[in-house]
Design a protein around this motif. Structure first.
Motif, PDB file in Angstrom:
ATOM      1  N   GLU A   1       0.841  -1.191   0.000  1.00 53.29           N
ATOM      2  CA  GLU A   1       0.000   0.000   0.000  1.00 53.29           C
ATOM      3  C   GLU A   1       0.884   1.252   0.000  1.00 53.29           C
ATOM      4  OE1 GLU A   1       1.477  -1.339   3.568  1.00 53.29           O
ATOM      5  OE2 GLU A   1      -0.234  -2.377   2.658  1.00 53.29           O
ATOM      6  N   PRO A   2       0.320   2.439  -0.255  1.00 51.88           N
ATOM      7  CA  PRO A   2       1.116   3.663  -0.136  1.00 51.88           C
ATOM      8  C   PRO A   2       1.746   3.764   1.249  1.00 51.88           C
ATOM      9  CG  PRO A   2      -0.961   4.154  -1.213  1.00 51.88           C
ATOM     10  CD  PRO A   2      -1.055   2.725  -0.730  1.00 51.88           C
TER      11      PRO A   2
ATOM     12  N   ALA B   1      -0.419  11.806   5.503  1.00 54.13           N
ATOM     13  CA  ALA B   1      -1.531  10.855   5.422  1.00 54.13           C
ATOM     14  C   ALA B   1      -2.555  11.290   4.383  1.00 54.13           C
ATOM     15  CB  ALA B   1      -2.198  10.702   6.797  1.00 54.13           C
ATOM     16  N   ASN B   2      -2.858  12.575   4.341  1.00 51.33           N
ATOM     17  CA  ASN B   2      -3.803  13.097   3.343  1.00 51.33           C
ATOM     18  C   ASN B   2      -3.278  12.867   1.931  1.00 51.33           C
ATOM     19  OD1 ASN B   2      -5.587  13.977   5.293  1.00 51.33           O
ATOM     20  ND2 ASN B   2      -4.843  16.093   5.307  1.00 51.33           N
ATOM     21  N   PHE B   3      -1.989  13.116   1.736  1.00 55.39           N
ATOM     22  CA  PHE B   3      -1.398  12.934   0.405  1.00 55.39           C
ATOM     23  C   PHE B   3      -1.432  11.460  -0.001  1.00 55.39           C
ATOM     24  CE2 PHE B   3       2.019  12.079  -2.539  1.00 55.39           C
ATOM     25  CZ  PHE B   3       1.877  13.094  -3.472  1.00 55.39           C
ATOM     26  N   LEU B   4      -1.036  10.579   0.916  1.00 57.82           N
ATOM     27  CA  LEU B   4      -0.982   9.146   0.597  1.00 57.82           C
ATOM     28  C   LEU B   4      -2.373   8.545   0.408  1.00 57.82           C
ATOM     29  CD1 LEU B   4       1.836   7.936   3.031  1.00 57.82           C
ATOM     30  CD2 LEU B   4       2.031   8.422   0.587  1.00 57.82           C
ATOM     31  N   THR B   5      -3.385   9.179   0.976  1.00 61.47           N
ATOM     32  CA  THR B   5      -4.758   8.698   0.835  1.00 61.47           C
ATOM     33  C   THR B   5      -5.419   9.230  -0.426  1.00 61.47           C
ATOM     34  OG1 THR B   5      -4.965   8.593   3.249  1.00 61.47           O
ATOM     35  CG2 THR B   5      -7.008   8.557   1.985  1.00 61.47           C
ATOM     36  N   ASN B   6      -5.092  10.470  -0.805  1.00 65.95           N
ATOM     37  CA  ASN B   6      -5.851  11.137  -1.868  1.00 65.95           C
ATOM     38  C   ASN B   6      -5.074  11.444  -3.148  1.00 65.95           C
ATOM     39  OD1 ASN B   6      -8.245  11.439  -0.202  1.00 65.95           O
ATOM     40  ND2 ASN B   6      -7.098  12.972   0.945  1.00 65.95           N
ATOM     41  N   ASP B   7      -3.758  11.647  -3.056  1.00 66.20           N
ATOM     42  CA  ASP B   7      -3.041  12.216  -4.199  1.00 66.20           C
ATOM     43  C   ASP B   7      -1.918  11.351  -4.762  1.00 66.20           C
ATOM     44  OD1 ASP B   7      -4.556  14.616  -4.095  1.00 66.20           O
ATOM     45  OD2 ASP B   7      -3.317  15.301  -2.422  1.00 66.20           O
ATOM     46  N   VAL B   8      -1.370  10.440  -3.989  1.00 65.93           N
ATOM     47  CA  VAL B   8      -0.201   9.700  -4.444  1.00 65.93           C
ATOM     48  C   VAL B   8      -0.566   8.779  -5.611  1.00 65.93           C
ATOM     49  CG1 VAL B   8      -0.426   7.662  -2.948  1.00 65.93           C
ATOM     50  CG2 VAL B   8       1.851   8.488  -3.579  1.00 65.93           C
TER      51      VAL B   8
ATOM     52  N   GLY C   1       7.109  10.117   0.814  1.00 69.40           N
ATOM     53  CA  GLY C   1       5.915   9.321   0.556  1.00 69.40           C
ATOM     54  C   GLY C   1       5.969   8.655  -0.801  1.00 69.40           C
ATOM     55  N   PHE C   2       5.597   7.369  -0.856  1.00 71.78           N
ATOM     56  CA  PHE C   2       5.724   6.569  -2.081  1.00 71.78           C
ATOM     57  C   PHE C   2       4.536   5.633  -2.253  1.00 71.78           C
ATOM     58  CE2 PHE C   2      10.171   7.084  -0.530  1.00 71.78           C
ATOM     59  CZ  PHE C   2      10.729   7.721  -1.624  1.00 71.78           C
ATOM     60  N   THR C   3       4.456   5.055  -3.460  1.00 75.09           N
ATOM     61  CA  THR C   3       3.685   3.830  -3.691  1.00 75.09           C
ATOM     62  C   THR C   3       4.694   2.684  -3.793  1.00 75.09           C
ATOM     63  OG1 THR C   3       3.760   3.910  -6.106  1.00 75.09           O
ATOM     64  CG2 THR C   3       1.973   5.133  -5.021  1.00 75.09           C
ATOM     65  N   PRO C   4       4.236   1.436  -3.719  1.00 81.49           N
ATOM     66  CA  PRO C   4       5.169   0.312  -3.822  1.00 81.49           C
ATOM     67  C   PRO C   4       5.920   0.227  -5.150  1.00 81.49           C
ATOM     68  CG  PRO C   4       3.119  -0.412  -2.804  1.00 81.49           C
ATOM     69  CD  PRO C   4       2.879   0.985  -3.297  1.00 81.49           C
ATOM     70  N   SER C   5       5.488   0.978  -6.164  1.00 83.26           N
ATOM     71  CA  SER C   5       6.215   0.963  -7.442  1.00 83.26           C
ATOM     72  C   SER C   5       7.653   1.441  -7.278  1.00 83.26           C
ATOM     73  CB  SER C   5       5.503   1.850  -8.476  1.00 83.26           C
ATOM     74  OG  SER C   5       5.582   3.222  -8.109  1.00 83.26           O
ATOM     75  N   VAL C   6       7.933   2.172  -6.201  1.00 80.14           N
ATOM     76  CA  VAL C   6       9.292   2.688  -5.999  1.00 80.14           C
ATOM     77  C   VAL C   6      10.292   1.562  -5.732  1.00 80.14           C
ATOM     78  CG1 VAL C   6       9.265   3.041  -3.483  1.00 80.14           C
ATOM     79  CG2 VAL C   6      10.544   4.622  -4.947  1.00 80.14           C
ATOM     80  N   PHE C   7       9.819   0.413  -5.276  1.00 79.71           N
ATOM     81  CA  PHE C   7      10.744  -0.669  -4.924  1.00 79.71           C
ATOM     82  C   PHE C   7      11.507  -1.200  -6.147  1.00 79.71           C
ATOM     83  CE2 PHE C   7       7.675  -1.283  -1.291  1.00 79.71           C
ATOM     84  CZ  PHE C   7       8.551  -0.838  -0.318  1.00 79.71           C
ATOM     85  N   ASN C   8      10.790  -1.489  -7.229  1.00 75.55           N
ATOM     86  CA  ASN C   8      11.468  -2.021  -8.416  1.00 75.55           C
ATOM     87  C   ASN C   8      12.439  -1.006  -9.013  1.00 75.55           C
ATOM     88  OD1 ASN C   8      10.222  -4.524  -8.308  1.00 75.55           O
ATOM     89  ND2 ASN C   8       8.526  -3.923  -9.633  1.00 75.55           N
TER      90      ASN C   8
END
Length: 299
Positions: free
Chosen positions: A113-114, A133-140, A214-221
């Protein structure tokens, strides 16, 4: 889905002189991490993951699990020297871990998750957690990450120079450049940084990174691919470190992602030096008097 808080706690504190990640600063022995987790729960995070050395896992479980039970999900991942999991078969000698961007790779198979990343020994303030938290919930999204930008004048130590990632922010509010200044302090002429025996001024409201990303899991690869290259290029340099800003700069320059700079008015404080401890304790006491935090955080 609630965002996850990832805490960087694997590094040992050479300047501070002890394991400051689990040192007590609050009136009942609360660590700085306690206040970060308290703020994260209040802001709406659903899980906390500690990145630690495996030999410290029992210490962390003893300190944090009783107080966090029923309040937030807790997990642990271990930062180590095993490079085979990144497809690197060559043995590379290291005395210390590879740095903060390498550390977050430890959580690749755990986070879906974000999420955001913070340092264990930095006090960030509720405003920063709420905005994250607002960014990771709404904008990321996979092309839009973020970092919290602090005013440099609110991030300095009274007891010596500090390193700060000084940010350039474009008209859209995105990070365009981040430059590590390794000797920043409050001098007679105001805030300055030193480089090659010269002093350069910095405005007190200049935005800096305090390693709150703040990231999404796409940053891992993406990070894993960059790390493979970095590790092989630096195999003869045992002190080279793979930091999160290196990943951010690469993504910005290659136009693979933007980093929104989220401004906060919060005052950062931390324990770079042993002498910082009473300053942090006094700052926490003041916030308790102002009823920002209860005296007993987890009662």
């Amino acid at each position: 889905m609630k965002p996850t808080l990832l805490i960087l706690a694997a590094g040992m504190a050479s300047r501070y002189g002890s394991m400051k990640q689990i040192d007590g600063f609050g009136p009942n022995g609360e660590t700085i991490i306690d206040y970060s987790i308290y703020d994260a729960i209040k802001a709406g995070f659903g899980k906390v993951i500690f990145i630690i050395k495996e030999e410290f896992v029992d210490n962390f479980k003893t300190i944090f699990e009783p107080k966090l039970k029923g309040k937030i999900e807790v997990d642990y991942v271990f930062q180590n020297f095993d490079l085979t999991k990144f497809g690197i078969q060559e043995e590379i000698y290291r005395e210390k871990p590879w740095g903060t961007a390498h550390a977050i790779l430890s959580a690749k198979n755990t986070i879906k998750e974000p999420f955001c990343v913070i340092n264990a020994d930095d006090f960030y303030g509720f405003d920063a957690f709420q905005k994250m938290a607002n960014f990771l919930t709404n904008d990321v999204n996979d092309q839009t990450f973020c970092m919290v930008g602090y005013e440099i004048g609110k991030t300095l130590s009274e007891f010596g120079s500090v390193s700060r990632g000084v940010c350039q922010v474009n008209a859209d509010g995105n990070l365009s450049e981040i430059v590590e200044r390794t000797k920043v302090y409050n001098g007679e002429e105001g805030i300055v940084y030193e480089e090659n025996d010269h002093k350069y001024p910095l405005q007190s409201n200049t935005r800096v990174s305090m390693n709150f990303w703040g990231f999404t899991p796409s940053v891992f690869n993406i990070t894993e691919e960059l790390f493979r290259t970095f590790a092989l290029e630096n195999k003869a340099n045992p002190k080279a470190e793979f930091f999160i800003p290196l990943v951010a700069e690469t993504l910005i320059k290659t136009k693979k992602a933007n980093f929104r700079v989220i401004p906060t008015s919060s005052k950062w404080f931390g324990v770079t030096y042993k002498e910082d401890k009473p300053v942090v304790q006094n700052s926490i006491d003041k916030l308790i008097q102002e009823e920002v935090y209860p005296e007993n955080l987890w009662s």
